[in-house]
Design an enzyme around this catalytic site. Structure first.
Site, PDB file in Angstrom:
ATOM      1  N   GLU A 289      30.878  16.479   9.649  1.00  0.00           N
ATOM      2  CA  GLU A 289      29.554  17.046   9.919  1.00  0.00           C
ATOM      3  C   GLU A 289      28.439  16.031   9.727  1.00  0.00           C
ATOM      4  O   GLU A 289      27.396  16.118  10.371  1.00  0.00           O
ATOM      5  CB  GLU A 289      29.302  18.257   9.013  1.00  0.00           C
ATOM      6  CG  GLU A 289      29.901  19.541   9.523  1.00  0.00           C
ATOM      7  CD  GLU A 289      29.301  20.770   8.868  1.00  0.00           C
ATOM      8  OE1 GLU A 289      29.541  21.864   9.401  1.00  0.00           O
ATOM      9  OE2 GLU A 289      28.611  20.654   7.840  1.00  0.00           O
ATOM     10  N   HIS A 310      57.398  12.197   8.231  1.00  0.00           N
ATOM     11  CA  HIS A 310      58.454  12.744   9.078  1.00  0.00           C
ATOM     12  C   HIS A 310      57.884  13.582  10.220  1.00  0.00           C
ATOM     13  O   HIS A 310      58.613  14.331  10.870  1.00  0.00           O
ATOM     14  CB  HIS A 310      59.420  13.570   8.227  1.00  0.00           C
ATOM     15  CG  HIS A 310      60.112  12.754   7.179  1.00  0.00           C
ATOM     16  ND1 HIS A 310      61.371  12.210   7.354  1.00  0.00           N
ATOM     17  CD2 HIS A 310      59.700  12.356   5.943  1.00  0.00           C
ATOM     18  CE1 HIS A 310      61.708  11.522   6.265  1.00  0.00           C
ATOM     19  NE2 HIS A 310      60.713  11.596   5.392  1.00  0.00           N
ATOM     20  N   LYS A 424      28.135  29.366  17.819  1.00  0.00           N
ATOM     21  CA  LYS A 424      27.545  30.595  17.285  1.00  0.00           C
ATOM     22  C   LYS A 424      26.751  31.329  18.360  1.00  0.00           C
ATOM     23  O   LYS A 424      26.858  32.560  18.502  1.00  0.00           O
ATOM     24  CB  LYS A 424      26.629  30.273  16.104  1.00  0.00           C
ATOM     25  CG  LYS A 424      27.325  29.740  14.874  1.00  0.00           C
ATOM     26  CD  LYS A 424      26.307  29.481  13.773  1.00  0.00           C
ATOM     27  CE  LYS A 424      26.949  28.873  12.545  1.00  0.00           C
ATOM     28  NZ  LYS A 424      25.958  28.594  11.484  1.00  0.00           N
TER      29      LYS A 424
END
Length: 450
Positions: A289, A310, A424
């Site tokens: 951010e 792995h 949003k």
């Protein structure tokens, strides 16, 4: 002097000394920008002095609230998203043993989390689980209107009222919010919930040393005084030490920005201790951010070794050469396991007899560092002597300061997050929120609906 150490021995083949020195000069300029408050987002620099300026009385009030929670609750549900919960969860999960006994379960409050996503199954099961449990809620939001935590808190508040009665829950809900305004502050005043203040000049991802992080950590049974002592030590060191004199934050920021200029656009947070899982999540939000804007930024990723050797190990070793690693090392485990000799040696492990499991882990770490360096991945090492409240306080403050310095070196505002609003606004439109009608029409048209 802090407990944290940094080594660039596996970075030197990629970043020559003259380039590093230039980056260190830039880092020092950025450090001064942080300290004198002359940069972008300077209204959100309150975190810089938090460890040294937090009053003993404030910590005592947080501890008293934690003791109240512990006196009547088996569980504390922390409601928040992003920086409102990641700092606390990072510390709590780093310090909490993976396996608890009935005796230790009785002594501590178990921390649960809500409002950090919108999954219906999770929240349904959480509410069902809490039906016959004694629990409290710490809701964390500066505004009180952030969608995910607001929904979760509405659900939990309804359960609390039904379970205990509205008049009996004022000591079971603790609101961490704005000092004087916002939906959550007004609700807390109406219900007479105890409140803790999120400082106006501290953003969410830099808030672990405010009540945002401290109340859940204290409720979980850990020492917030020791956490703050570690942060205070790191604050003092980073504020008083110039880049040329070995400032750790400047060194880290200089290396990552130097490597970024050479095409290393992804930084991988590597740990060999599963307890660092949420420290890496907190770190990803902090740097993602803070730096990811204006078409710039190092992409923060994380792996847990040796497990991910792995799965992701192949890509790191042989994939696209845009990677750098920062490896978190812990010198001493809290407990260790000795490997014994077996008569038939049918598993071929007798060569390890007498060694500690931590030695095997350290050898895997060193072997991987060498392999990745040889494969074209520069690896920085950050070492802590052990995992405890003090060292975590040092580490988290170190990362906060480093992130601010690195962001200014990159030429961005390390304290805003304008891109978060885009999803949003689309979500609000699709859900039919008032005022978003035009955007909804645009979205439906874009999707091919009339």
């Amino acid at each position: 002097m802090s407990n944290l150490k940094i080594s660039d021995r596996f970075v030197k083949p990629f970043l020559d000394q003259s380039k590093l020195e230039k980056e260190l000069e830039r880092a020092e300029m950025a450090r001064q920008t942080v300290l004198n408050g002359s940069g972008l987002g300077n209204e959100f620099l309150g975190w810089v002095n938090l460890p040294s300026q937090t009053k003993a009385e404030d910590l005592q009030n947080i501890r008293k609230a934690a003791e109240l929670i512990q006196s009547h609750s088996q569980y504390l549900v922390v409601v928040g998203i992003g920086g409102s919960y990641l700092g606390a969860r990072a510390v709590i999960e780093a310090l909490t043993p993976e396996f608890s006994t009935p005796e230790t379960q009785k002594k501590t409050v178990k921390i649960l989390y809500a409002g950090h996503h919108l999954d219906a199954d999770y929240h349904f099961r959480l509410l069902a689980f809490l039906e016959n449990k004694e629990f409290s809620v710490n809701v964390i939001s500066k505004s009180g209107t952030t969608t995910e935590p607001a929904i979760a808190f509405r659900l939990l508040l309804s359960l609390l009222e039904r379970k205990y009665g509205k008049e009996n829950i004022k000591h079971r809900v603790f609101a961490t919010t704005d000092r004087s305004k916002g939906a959550l502050k007004h609700l807390a005043d109406e219900y007479k919930f105890p409140t803790f203040v999120i400082p106006d000049d501290v953003g969410g991802r830099y808030s672990v040393f405010t009540p945002v992080g401290l109340l859940p950590i204290a409720a979980a049974g850990f020492s917030i005084n020791k956490l703050m002592d570690g942060a205070k030590q790191m604050e003092s060191e980073l504020k008083s030490t110039a880049s040329k004199d070995g400032n750790l934050a400047c060194f880290y920021a200089a290396i990552r920005n130097g490597l970024y200029s050479l095409g290393k656009t992804t930084e991988i947070f590597v740990s060999y201790n599963p307890s660092f899982g949420y420290v890496s999540e907190w770190w990803k939000q902090l740097f993602g951010e803070s730096e990811g804007k204006n078409g710039k930024g190092i992409f923060p990723a994380s792996v847990q070794f040796t497990t991910d050797l792995h799965s992701m190990g192949q890509y790191i070793q042989d994939g696209e050469r845009k990677l750098m690693e920062t490896v978190i090392k812990v010198e001493a485990p809290k407990q260790d396991v000795y490997l014994t000799e077996k008569t038939d040696d049918n598993d071929g492990l007798n060569y390890l007899a007498g060694k500690k499991l931590s030695e095997v882990n350290q050898s895997a770490m060193l072997g991987t560092l060498i392999a990745h360096k040889d494969g074209g991945v520069p690896c920085l090492e950050i070492t802590l002597p052990s995992i405890n409240e003090e060292t975590l306080g040092e580490l988290l403050y170190f990362y906060e300061f480093s992130c601010a310095v690195s962001g200014y070196m990159l030429g961005v505002n390390p304290f805003d997050q304008p891109g978060v609003e885009d999803y949003k606004n689309n979500m609000f439109a699709l859900l039919g929120k008032k005022g978003y009608e035009k955007r909804k029409e645009e979205i439906l048209s874009h999707l091919g609906f009339s």
